[in-house]
Design a protein around this motif. Sequence first.
Motif, PDB file in Angstrom:
ATOM      1  N   LEU A 178       1.010  -1.152   0.126  1.00 47.63           N
ATOM      2  CA  LEU A 178       0.092   0.062   0.192  1.00 47.63           C
ATOM      3  C   LEU A 178       0.942   1.074  -0.025  1.00 47.63           C
ATOM      4  CD1 LEU A 178      -2.706   0.930   0.067  1.00 47.63           C
ATOM      5  CD2 LEU A 178      -2.831   1.156   2.634  1.00 47.63           C
ATOM      6  N   GLU A 179       1.982   1.221   0.923  1.00 46.37           N
ATOM      7  CA  GLU A 179       2.695   2.615   1.004  1.00 46.37           C
ATOM      8  C   GLU A 179       3.768   2.498  -0.115  1.00 46.37           C
ATOM      9  OE1 GLU A 179       4.646   3.517   4.483  1.00 46.37           O
ATOM     10  OE2 GLU A 179       2.980   2.903   5.825  1.00 46.37           O
ATOM     11  N   MET A 180       4.317   1.180  -0.650  1.00 43.19           N
ATOM     12  CA  MET A 180       5.378   1.461  -1.434  1.00 43.19           C
ATOM     13  C   MET A 180       4.958   1.482  -3.087  1.00 43.19           C
ATOM     14  SD  MET A 180       8.233   1.505   0.223  1.00 43.19           S
ATOM     15  CE  MET A 180       9.547   1.084  -0.957  1.00 43.19           C
ATOM     16  N   LEU A 181       3.905   1.071  -3.372  1.00 44.04           N
ATOM     17  CA  LEU A 181       3.639   0.839  -5.069  1.00 44.04           C
ATOM     18  C   LEU A 181       2.967   2.165  -5.388  1.00 44.04           C
ATOM     19  CD1 LEU A 181       2.482  -2.793  -5.809  1.00 44.04           C
ATOM     20  CD2 LEU A 181       4.731  -1.676  -5.845  1.00 44.04           C
ATOM     21  N   PRO A 182       2.922   2.733  -6.685  1.00 38.81           N
ATOM     22  CA  PRO A 182       2.263   3.819  -6.961  1.00 38.81           C
ATOM     23  C   PRO A 182       0.647   3.541  -7.337  1.00 38.81           C
ATOM     24  CG  PRO A 182       4.223   3.318  -8.470  1.00 38.81           C
ATOM     25  CD  PRO A 182       4.083   2.277  -7.617  1.00 38.81           C
ATOM     26  N   VAL A 183      -0.059   4.361  -7.071  1.00 35.54           N
ATOM     27  CA  VAL A 183      -1.638   4.248  -7.118  1.00 35.54           C
ATOM     28  C   VAL A 183      -1.854   3.306  -8.235  1.00 35.54           C
ATOM     29  CG1 VAL A 183      -3.727   5.252  -7.069  1.00 35.54           C
ATOM     30  CG2 VAL A 183      -1.881   6.147  -5.566  1.00 35.54           C
ATOM     31  N   GLY A 184      -1.377   3.817  -9.446  1.00 37.37           N
ATOM     32  CA  GLY A 184      -1.853   2.946 -10.632  1.00 37.37           C
ATOM     33  C   GLY A 184      -0.993   1.720 -10.952  1.00 37.37           C
ATOM     34  N   GLY A 185      -0.286   1.214 -10.161  1.00 33.49           N
ATOM     35  CA  GLY A 185       0.492   0.182 -10.054  1.00 33.49           C
ATOM     36  C   GLY A 185       1.882   0.338 -10.451  1.00 33.49           C
ATOM     37  N   ALA A 186       2.920  -0.484 -10.339  1.00 31.25           N
ATOM     38  CA  ALA A 186       4.430  -0.270 -10.769  1.00 31.25           C
ATOM     39  C   ALA A 186       4.457  -0.712 -12.391  1.00 31.25           C
ATOM     40  CB  ALA A 186       5.213  -0.969 -10.004  1.00 31.25           C
ATOM     41  N   THR A 187       5.569  -0.203 -12.899  1.00 29.04           N
ATOM     42  CA  THR A 187       5.753  -0.670 -14.356  1.00 29.04           C
ATOM     43  C   THR A 187       6.782  -1.803 -14.237  1.00 29.04           C
ATOM     44  OG1 THR A 187       7.639   1.108 -14.387  1.00 29.04           O
ATOM     45  CG2 THR A 187       5.461   1.725 -15.034  1.00 29.04           C
ATOM     46  N   ASP A 188       7.048  -2.300 -13.403  1.00 28.10           N
ATOM     47  CA  ASP A 188       7.772  -3.649 -13.383  1.00 28.10           C
ATOM     48  C   ASP A 188       7.242  -4.573 -12.300  1.00 28.10           C
ATOM     49  OD1 ASP A 188       9.618  -5.550 -13.811  1.00 28.10           O
ATOM     50  OD2 ASP A 188      11.190  -4.209 -13.312  1.00 28.10           O
ATOM     51  N   ASP A 189       7.152  -5.751 -12.390  1.00 29.33           N
ATOM     52  CA  ASP A 189       6.735  -6.743 -11.414  1.00 29.33           C
ATOM     53  C   ASP A 189       7.228  -6.514 -10.128  1.00 29.33           C
ATOM     54  OD1 ASP A 189       5.589  -8.300 -13.553  1.00 29.33           O
ATOM     55  OD2 ASP A 189       6.755 -10.141 -13.350  1.00 29.33           O
ATOM     56  N   THR A 190       6.178  -7.029  -9.075  1.00 31.28           N
ATOM     57  CA  THR A 190       6.710  -6.818  -7.731  1.00 31.28           C
ATOM     58  C   THR A 190       6.499  -8.244  -7.090  1.00 31.28           C
ATOM     59  OG1 THR A 190       6.254  -4.519  -7.737  1.00 31.28           O
ATOM     60  CG2 THR A 190       6.267  -5.718  -5.304  1.00 31.28           C
ATOM     61  N   ALA A 191       7.504  -8.771  -6.606  1.00 24.65           N
ATOM     62  CA  ALA A 191       7.540 -10.044  -5.732  1.00 24.65           C
ATOM     63  C   ALA A 191       7.766  -9.553  -4.262  1.00 24.65           C
ATOM     64  CB  ALA A 191       8.109 -11.394  -6.256  1.00 24.65           C
ATOM     65  N   LEU A 192       7.114 -10.050  -3.210  1.00 20.87           N
ATOM     66  CA  LEU A 192       7.227  -9.431  -1.925  1.00 20.87           C
ATOM     67  C   LEU A 192       7.120 -10.771  -1.091  1.00 20.87           C
ATOM     68  CD1 LEU A 192       7.848  -7.448   0.374  1.00 20.87           C
ATOM     69  CD2 LEU A 192       5.361  -7.033   0.163  1.00 20.87           C
ATOM     70  N   ILE A 193       7.945 -11.071  -0.149  1.00 22.57           N
ATOM     71  CA  ILE A 193       8.040 -12.314   0.800  1.00 22.57           C
ATOM     72  C   ILE A 193       8.512 -11.689   2.185  1.00 22.57           C
ATOM     73  CG2 ILE A 193       8.862 -14.669   1.321  1.00 22.57           C
ATOM     74  CD1 ILE A 193       9.843 -13.393  -2.108  1.00 22.57           C
ATOM     75  N   VAL A 194       7.450 -11.940   3.083  1.00 25.82           N
ATOM     76  CA  VAL A 194       7.948 -11.535   4.622  1.00 25.82           C
ATOM     77  C   VAL A 194       7.854 -12.620   5.392  1.00 25.82           C
ATOM     78  CG1 VAL A 194       7.029 -10.216   6.520  1.00 25.82           C
ATOM     79  CG2 VAL A 194       6.828  -9.477   4.176  1.00 25.82           C
TER      80      VAL A 194
END
Length: 405
Positions: free
Chosen positions: A386-402
Amino acid sequence: MTDYATVFRALPGMVALLTPDLVYVDANDDFVLLSGRTREQLIGRNVFDVFPDNPNDPAASGVRNLAASLRRVVETGERDAMAPQRYDVEHVDRPGEWDVRYWSPVNAPVLGPDGRVVLLIHRVEEITELIRSRGGPTNARARVLEAEVYARARELQEVNERLRAAHAREREVALSLQEAMLPAPVPIGAHPTAVRYRPAVGALNVCGDWYDLVTLAGGDRGGVAVGDVVGHGLTAAGVMGQLRSALSAASRVVEGPAEALDVLDLYARSVAGAENSTAVETWIDWDRRVVTYSSAGHLPPALLHPTGRVEFLDGATDPPLGARPERSPRPQAEAAFTSGGALVLYTDGLVERRREDIDAGLERLAGALTRHRGAEPDALADALLLEMLPVGGATDDTALIVVGL
Protein backbone atom coordinates in the motif's frame (compact mmCIF):
# COMPACT_ATOMS: atom_id res chain seq x y z
CA MET A 1 18.39 31.52 -13.28
CA THR A 2 16.85 30.06 -16.47
CA ASP A 3 13.28 31.13 -17.21
CA TYR A 4 11.93 27.79 -18.40
CA ALA A 5 8.50 29.19 -19.26
CA THR A 6 10.12 31.58 -21.75
CA VAL A 7 12.26 28.78 -23.17
CA PHE A 8 9.20 26.56 -23.58
CA ARG A 9 7.24 29.26 -25.42
CA ALA A 10 10.14 29.79 -27.83
CA LEU A 11 10.71 26.11 -28.68
CA PRO A 12 10.62 25.50 -32.44
CA GLY A 13 7.80 23.28 -33.65
CA MET A 14 4.42 22.62 -32.08
CA VAL A 15 4.69 21.52 -28.43
CA ALA A 16 1.93 21.33 -25.81
CA LEU A 17 1.69 20.04 -22.25
CA LEU A 18 -1.33 17.95 -21.21
CA THR A 19 -2.53 16.50 -17.92
CA PRO A 20 -3.12 12.70 -17.74
CA ASP A 21 -6.80 13.60 -18.25
CA LEU A 22 -5.79 15.18 -21.59
CA VAL A 23 -6.38 18.81 -20.61
CA TYR A 24 -4.07 21.49 -22.01
CA VAL A 25 -1.74 22.98 -19.38
CA ASP A 26 0.42 25.02 -21.74
CA ALA A 27 1.30 25.41 -25.42
CA ASN A 28 4.26 27.06 -27.06
CA ASP A 29 3.98 29.89 -29.59
CA ASP A 30 4.25 27.63 -32.66
CA PHE A 31 1.46 25.37 -31.36
CA VAL A 32 -0.83 28.36 -30.85
CA LEU A 33 0.01 29.79 -34.29
CA LEU A 34 -0.18 26.60 -36.37
CA SER A 35 -3.20 25.10 -34.62
CA GLY A 36 -5.26 28.18 -35.39
CA ARG A 37 -6.34 28.51 -31.75
CA THR A 38 -5.62 31.21 -29.19
CA ARG A 39 -4.02 30.34 -25.88
CA GLU A 40 -7.35 31.01 -24.16
CA GLN A 41 -9.06 28.52 -26.48
CA LEU A 42 -6.52 25.85 -25.49
CA ILE A 43 -5.48 26.15 -21.83
CA GLY A 44 -7.79 24.37 -19.38
CA ARG A 45 -9.75 22.56 -22.09
CA ASN A 46 -9.73 18.89 -23.09
CA VAL A 47 -7.86 18.22 -26.31
CA PHE A 48 -10.91 16.57 -27.87
CA ASP A 49 -13.16 19.52 -27.06
CA VAL A 50 -10.69 21.75 -28.89
CA PHE A 51 -10.14 19.37 -31.81
CA PRO A 52 -13.17 17.07 -32.27
CA ASP A 53 -13.48 14.56 -35.10
CA ASN A 54 -15.30 15.78 -38.18
CA PRO A 55 -18.91 14.51 -37.78
CA ASN A 56 -19.44 14.86 -41.53
CA ASP A 57 -16.74 12.27 -42.30
CA PRO A 58 -17.37 8.88 -40.60
CA ALA A 59 -13.91 7.71 -41.73
CA ALA A 60 -12.11 10.52 -39.89
CA SER A 61 -10.01 8.88 -37.18
CA GLY A 62 -7.05 11.20 -36.53
CA VAL A 63 -8.42 12.41 -33.21
CA ARG A 64 -9.42 8.90 -32.12
CA ASN A 65 -5.93 7.63 -32.96
CA LEU A 66 -4.41 10.48 -30.98
CA ALA A 67 -6.62 9.60 -28.00
CA ALA A 68 -5.42 6.00 -28.10
CA SER A 69 -1.77 7.09 -28.23
CA LEU A 70 -2.07 9.52 -25.32
CA ARG A 71 -3.84 6.95 -23.16
CA ARG A 72 -1.16 4.38 -23.93
CA VAL A 73 1.48 6.81 -22.68
CA VAL A 74 -0.50 7.37 -19.47
CA GLU A 75 -0.92 3.62 -18.90
CA THR A 76 2.61 2.50 -19.75
CA GLY A 77 4.75 5.53 -18.96
CA GLU A 78 6.47 5.02 -22.32
CA ARG A 79 6.98 7.39 -25.27
CA ASP A 80 4.73 6.78 -28.30
CA ALA A 81 5.55 7.98 -31.83
CA MET A 82 2.52 7.97 -34.14
CA ALA A 83 2.30 7.52 -37.88
CA PRO A 84 1.40 10.71 -39.81
CA GLN A 85 -2.27 11.45 -39.18
CA ARG A 86 -4.89 13.31 -41.17
CA TYR A 87 -6.92 15.74 -39.06
CA ASP A 88 -10.01 17.72 -40.07
CA VAL A 89 -9.67 20.97 -38.12
CA GLU A 90 -12.78 23.11 -37.78
CA HIS A 91 -12.53 26.85 -38.41
CA VAL A 92 -13.00 28.76 -35.17
CA ASP A 93 -14.74 31.66 -36.93
CA ARG A 94 -16.69 29.55 -39.43
CA PRO A 95 -18.31 26.60 -37.60
CA GLY A 96 -19.00 23.66 -39.87
CA GLU A 97 -16.07 24.42 -42.19
CA TRP A 98 -13.10 22.09 -41.90
CA ASP A 99 -9.49 22.26 -43.11
CA VAL A 100 -7.57 19.09 -43.90
CA ARG A 101 -4.27 19.04 -42.00
CA TYR A 102 -1.50 16.45 -41.70
CA TRP A 103 0.35 16.21 -38.39
CA SER A 104 3.02 13.79 -37.21
CA PRO A 105 2.70 13.53 -33.39
CA VAL A 106 5.06 12.18 -30.74
CA ASN A 107 3.72 11.82 -27.19
CA ALA A 108 6.03 11.42 -24.19
CA PRO A 109 5.47 11.13 -20.41
CA VAL A 110 6.73 13.34 -17.61
CA LEU A 111 7.02 11.15 -14.50
CA GLY A 112 6.65 12.18 -10.87
CA PRO A 113 8.79 10.91 -7.96
CA ASP A 114 6.51 7.88 -7.53
CA GLY A 115 6.91 6.84 -11.18
CA ARG A 116 3.42 7.89 -12.22
CA VAL A 117 2.74 10.03 -15.28
CA VAL A 118 2.02 13.61 -14.15
CA LEU A 119 2.19 15.39 -17.51
CA LEU A 120 2.24 14.54 -21.22
CA ILE A 121 4.47 16.25 -23.76
CA HIS A 122 2.54 16.40 -27.03
CA ARG A 123 4.89 17.39 -29.88
CA VAL A 124 3.48 17.79 -33.38
CA GLU A 125 5.28 18.24 -36.69
CA GLU A 126 3.19 20.10 -39.24
CA ILE A 127 3.56 18.27 -42.58
CA THR A 128 0.50 19.54 -44.44
CA GLU A 129 2.43 21.61 -46.97
CA LEU A 130 4.88 18.76 -47.54
CA ILE A 131 2.04 16.38 -48.36
CA ARG A 132 0.37 18.88 -50.67
CA SER A 133 3.58 19.91 -52.44
CA ARG A 134 4.30 16.31 -53.35
CA GLY A 135 0.97 16.20 -55.13
CA GLY A 136 2.13 18.63 -57.87
CA PRO A 137 0.06 21.42 -59.36
CA THR A 138 -3.21 19.56 -59.81
CA ASN A 139 -5.85 19.29 -57.11
CA ALA A 140 -6.71 15.81 -58.34
CA ARG A 141 -3.18 14.55 -57.63
CA ALA A 142 -3.23 16.21 -54.21
CA ARG A 143 -6.48 14.44 -53.35
CA VAL A 144 -5.07 11.09 -54.44
CA LEU A 145 -1.95 11.61 -52.34
CA GLU A 146 -4.03 12.66 -49.34
CA ALA A 147 -6.13 9.52 -49.69
CA GLU A 148 -2.99 7.36 -49.87
CA VAL A 149 -1.49 8.89 -46.73
CA TYR A 150 -4.80 8.62 -44.91
CA ALA A 151 -5.20 4.96 -45.88
CA ARG A 152 -1.62 4.21 -44.83
CA ALA A 153 -2.15 5.85 -41.45
CA ARG A 154 -5.32 3.79 -40.90
CA GLU A 155 -3.48 0.63 -41.93
CA LEU A 156 -0.66 1.30 -39.46
CA GLN A 157 -3.17 1.99 -36.72
CA GLU A 158 -4.95 -1.31 -37.39
CA VAL A 159 -1.62 -3.17 -37.26
CA ASN A 160 -0.83 -1.51 -33.93
CA GLU A 161 -4.22 -2.53 -32.55
CA ARG A 162 -3.68 -6.15 -33.61
CA LEU A 163 -0.22 -6.16 -32.02
CA ARG A 164 -1.60 -4.79 -28.76
CA ALA A 165 -4.32 -7.47 -28.74
CA ALA A 166 -1.69 -10.18 -29.33
CA HIS A 167 0.47 -8.75 -26.52
CA ALA A 168 -2.53 -8.77 -24.18
CA ARG A 169 -3.17 -12.44 -24.94
CA GLU A 170 0.50 -13.32 -24.41
CA ARG A 171 0.50 -11.42 -21.13
CA GLU A 172 -2.52 -13.39 -19.91
CA VAL A 173 -0.95 -16.73 -20.88
CA ALA A 174 2.40 -15.78 -19.32
CA LEU A 175 0.76 -14.79 -16.05
CA SER A 176 -1.16 -18.08 -15.93
CA LEU A 177 2.04 -20.01 -16.61
CA GLN A 178 3.89 -18.12 -13.90
CA GLU A 179 1.12 -18.72 -11.38
CA ALA A 180 1.23 -22.45 -12.14
CA MET A 181 5.01 -22.65 -11.66
CA LEU A 182 5.37 -20.62 -8.47
CA PRO A 183 4.81 -22.45 -5.17
CA ALA A 184 1.82 -21.71 -2.98
CA PRO A 185 2.84 -19.68 0.09
CA VAL A 186 3.23 -21.94 3.12
CA PRO A 187 4.72 -21.43 6.59
CA ILE A 188 8.29 -22.53 7.20
CA GLY A 189 7.89 -24.92 10.11
CA ALA A 190 5.94 -23.04 12.77
CA HIS A 191 6.94 -19.62 11.42
CA PRO A 192 4.37 -17.53 9.52
CA THR A 193 5.16 -16.22 6.05
CA ALA A 194 3.42 -13.93 3.60
CA VAL A 195 3.93 -13.84 -0.18
CA ARG A 196 2.61 -11.18 -2.54
CA TYR A 197 3.01 -10.87 -6.31
CA ARG A 198 1.81 -7.87 -8.31
CA PRO A 199 2.29 -7.91 -12.11
CA ALA A 200 3.45 -4.77 -13.85
CA VAL A 201 0.75 -2.49 -15.19
CA GLY A 202 0.51 -2.01 -18.94
CA ALA A 203 2.25 -3.95 -21.69
CA LEU A 204 4.20 -7.18 -21.28
CA ASN A 205 6.75 -6.31 -18.63
CA VAL A 206 5.69 -9.29 -16.49
CA CYS A 207 6.68 -12.77 -15.43
CA GLY A 208 10.40 -12.42 -14.75
CA ASP A 209 10.08 -12.42 -10.93
CA TRP A 210 10.09 -15.56 -8.84
CA TYR A 211 10.42 -16.76 -5.25
CA ASP A 212 10.95 -19.99 -3.33
CA LEU A 213 10.42 -21.11 0.27
CA VAL A 214 11.68 -24.44 1.63
CA THR A 215 11.99 -26.12 5.02
CA LEU A 216 15.58 -27.28 5.50
CA ALA A 217 16.69 -30.42 7.31
CA GLY A 218 18.83 -30.33 10.45
CA GLY A 219 16.92 -28.26 12.99
CA ASP A 220 14.53 -25.33 12.91
CA ARG A 221 15.72 -23.95 9.56
CA GLY A 222 14.25 -22.62 6.36
CA GLY A 223 15.41 -21.25 3.03
CA VAL A 224 13.88 -18.23 1.29
CA ALA A 225 14.93 -16.99 -2.14
CA VAL A 226 13.78 -14.41 -4.65
CA GLY A 227 14.99 -13.64 -8.16
CA ASP A 228 14.41 -11.66 -11.33
CA VAL A 229 14.90 -12.77 -14.93
CA VAL A 230 15.92 -10.30 -17.62
CA GLY A 231 13.11 -10.09 -20.17
CA HIS A 232 9.36 -10.50 -19.97
CA GLY A 233 6.38 -12.47 -21.22
CA LEU A 234 6.32 -16.19 -22.00
CA THR A 235 10.09 -16.44 -22.46
CA ALA A 236 10.77 -14.93 -19.03
CA ALA A 237 8.12 -17.14 -17.44
CA GLY A 238 9.79 -20.26 -18.84
CA VAL A 239 13.27 -19.21 -17.71
CA MET A 240 11.91 -18.20 -14.31
CA GLY A 241 10.41 -21.65 -13.77
CA GLN A 242 13.68 -23.38 -14.63
CA LEU A 243 15.79 -21.20 -12.32
CA ARG A 244 13.37 -21.47 -9.42
CA SER A 245 13.20 -25.26 -9.65
CA ALA A 246 17.00 -25.56 -9.93
CA LEU A 247 17.66 -23.37 -6.89
CA SER A 248 14.94 -25.07 -4.85
CA ALA A 249 16.52 -28.46 -5.54
CA ALA A 250 20.07 -27.23 -4.90
CA SER A 251 19.21 -25.63 -1.56
CA ARG A 252 18.13 -29.02 -0.19
CA VAL A 253 21.50 -30.70 -0.77
CA VAL A 254 24.22 -28.05 -0.42
CA GLU A 255 25.91 -26.63 2.66
CA GLY A 256 24.83 -22.99 2.40
CA PRO A 257 23.33 -20.18 0.29
CA ALA A 258 26.58 -19.36 -1.53
CA GLU A 259 26.99 -22.93 -2.66
CA ALA A 260 23.35 -22.99 -3.82
CA LEU A 261 23.97 -19.92 -5.98
CA ASP A 262 27.17 -21.49 -7.33
CA VAL A 263 25.08 -24.43 -8.55
CA LEU A 264 22.45 -22.08 -9.97
CA ASP A 265 25.12 -20.02 -11.76
CA LEU A 266 26.47 -23.13 -13.47
CA TYR A 267 22.95 -24.17 -14.48
CA ALA A 268 22.03 -20.69 -15.74
CA ARG A 269 24.91 -20.78 -18.23
CA SER A 270 23.13 -23.59 -20.05
CA VAL A 271 19.69 -21.92 -20.15
CA ALA A 272 19.01 -19.47 -22.97
CA GLY A 273 17.73 -16.20 -21.57
CA ALA A 274 19.01 -16.80 -18.03
CA GLU A 275 22.15 -14.70 -18.37
CA ASN A 276 22.33 -11.70 -16.05
CA SER A 277 19.35 -12.85 -14.00
CA THR A 278 19.58 -11.90 -10.34
CA ALA A 279 18.83 -13.95 -7.23
CA VAL A 280 19.36 -13.86 -3.49
CA GLU A 281 19.27 -16.91 -1.22
CA THR A 282 18.77 -16.69 2.55
CA TRP A 283 18.86 -19.44 5.14
CA ILE A 284 17.17 -18.75 8.46
CA ASP A 285 18.32 -20.72 11.50
CA TRP A 286 15.93 -20.13 14.40
CA ASP A 287 17.99 -22.31 16.75
CA ARG A 288 21.07 -20.10 16.27
CA ARG A 289 19.02 -16.93 15.51
CA VAL A 290 21.12 -16.23 12.43
CA VAL A 291 20.32 -15.41 8.80
CA THR A 292 22.96 -16.66 6.35
CA TYR A 293 22.77 -15.13 2.90
CA SER A 294 24.37 -14.73 -0.53
CA SER A 295 23.32 -12.51 -3.43
CA ALA A 296 23.86 -12.74 -7.18
CA GLY A 297 23.36 -9.10 -8.11
CA HIS A 298 19.97 -8.81 -6.39
CA LEU A 299 18.64 -6.08 -4.14
CA PRO A 300 19.56 -6.68 -0.46
CA PRO A 301 17.07 -8.43 1.86
CA ALA A 302 15.82 -6.23 4.70
CA LEU A 303 16.14 -7.53 8.26
CA LEU A 304 13.62 -5.73 10.50
CA HIS A 305 14.61 -5.86 14.16
CA PRO A 306 11.95 -5.63 16.92
CA THR A 307 13.26 -2.16 17.83
CA GLY A 308 12.36 -0.88 14.36
CA ARG A 309 15.94 -0.78 13.12
CA VAL A 310 16.30 -2.00 9.54
CA GLU A 311 19.45 -3.78 8.41
CA PHE A 312 19.99 -4.32 4.70
CA LEU A 313 21.89 -7.55 4.11
CA ASP A 314 24.41 -6.35 1.54
CA GLY A 315 27.60 -7.94 2.84
CA ALA A 316 27.75 -10.82 0.35
CA THR A 317 26.84 -9.48 -3.09
CA ASP A 318 28.36 -10.76 -6.31
CA PRO A 319 27.55 -10.20 -10.03
CA PRO A 320 24.35 -11.65 -11.56
CA LEU A 321 24.10 -15.22 -12.80
CA GLY A 322 26.40 -16.07 -15.69
CA ALA A 323 27.92 -12.58 -15.68
CA ARG A 324 31.41 -13.49 -14.42
CA PRO A 325 33.91 -14.53 -17.11
CA GLU A 326 35.37 -17.14 -14.78
CA ARG A 327 33.53 -19.07 -12.10
CA SER A 328 34.69 -18.66 -8.52
CA PRO A 329 33.04 -19.30 -5.13
CA ARG A 330 30.39 -16.74 -4.25
CA PRO A 331 30.57 -14.82 -0.96
CA GLN A 332 28.40 -15.60 2.04
CA ALA A 333 27.64 -13.63 5.22
CA GLU A 334 25.60 -13.88 8.43
CA ALA A 335 23.38 -11.50 10.39
CA ALA A 336 21.99 -12.12 13.88
CA PHE A 337 18.34 -11.55 14.75
CA THR A 338 16.11 -11.62 17.81
CA SER A 339 12.57 -12.95 18.14
CA GLY A 340 9.83 -10.59 17.00
CA GLY A 341 11.49 -9.22 13.88
CA ALA A 342 10.97 -10.04 10.20
CA LEU A 343 12.99 -10.86 7.10
CA VAL A 344 11.79 -9.18 3.90
CA LEU A 345 12.83 -10.19 0.37
CA TYR A 346 11.56 -8.32 -2.69
CA THR A 347 12.14 -7.52 -6.36
CA ASP A 348 12.81 -4.16 -7.97
CA GLY A 349 9.18 -3.27 -8.67
CA LEU A 350 8.79 -2.51 -4.97
CA VAL A 351 11.57 0.08 -4.71
CA GLU A 352 12.80 1.23 -8.13
CA ARG A 353 11.34 4.27 -9.89
CA ARG A 354 12.40 5.87 -13.16
CA ARG A 355 14.95 8.68 -12.88
CA GLU A 356 15.40 8.05 -9.15
CA ASP A 357 18.42 6.69 -7.34
CA ILE A 358 17.80 3.23 -5.86
CA ASP A 359 18.87 4.49 -2.43
CA ALA A 360 15.71 6.63 -2.31
CA GLY A 361 13.57 3.52 -2.78
CA LEU A 362 15.49 1.62 -0.10
CA GLU A 363 15.01 4.54 2.30
CA ARG A 364 11.25 4.45 1.65
CA LEU A 365 11.24 0.72 2.35
CA ALA A 366 13.19 1.13 5.60
CA GLY A 367 10.81 3.86 6.76
CA ALA A 368 7.74 1.76 6.00
CA LEU A 369 9.20 -1.26 7.82
CA THR A 370 10.00 0.82 10.88
CA ARG A 371 6.49 2.28 11.00
CA HIS A 372 4.91 -1.18 10.84
CA ARG A 373 7.30 -3.06 13.15
CA GLY A 374 5.58 -5.72 15.20
CA ALA A 375 2.94 -6.45 12.54
CA GLU A 376 2.27 -10.04 11.51
CA PRO A 377 3.71 -11.04 8.10
CA ASP A 378 0.37 -10.79 6.27
CA ALA A 379 -0.41 -7.35 7.68
CA LEU A 380 3.16 -6.16 7.07
CA ALA A 381 3.12 -7.35 3.44
CA ASP A 382 -0.17 -5.56 2.74
CA ALA A 383 1.07 -2.36 4.39
CA LEU A 384 4.27 -2.38 2.34
CA LEU A 385 2.42 -2.76 -0.95
CA LEU A 386 0.00 0.00 0.00
CA GLU A 387 2.77 2.45 0.90
CA MET A 388 5.43 1.50 -1.64
CA LEU A 389 3.60 0.93 -4.93
CA PRO A 390 2.27 3.82 -7.06
CA VAL A 391 -1.50 4.20 -7.01
CA GLY A 392 -1.80 3.06 -10.62
CA GLY A 393 0.61 0.13 -10.12
CA ALA A 394 4.32 -0.26 -10.82
CA THR A 395 5.82 -0.52 -14.31
CA ASP A 396 7.76 -3.63 -13.28
CA ASP A 397 6.77 -6.86 -11.52
CA THR A 398 6.79 -6.88 -7.73
CA ALA A 399 7.42 -10.02 -5.68
CA LEU A 400 7.45 -9.64 -1.89
CA ILE A 401 8.15 -12.26 0.79
CA VAL A 402 7.86 -11.57 4.53
CA VAL A 403 9.01 -14.18 7.08
CA GLY A 404 8.24 -13.74 10.77
CA LEU A 405 11.27 -14.22 13.01
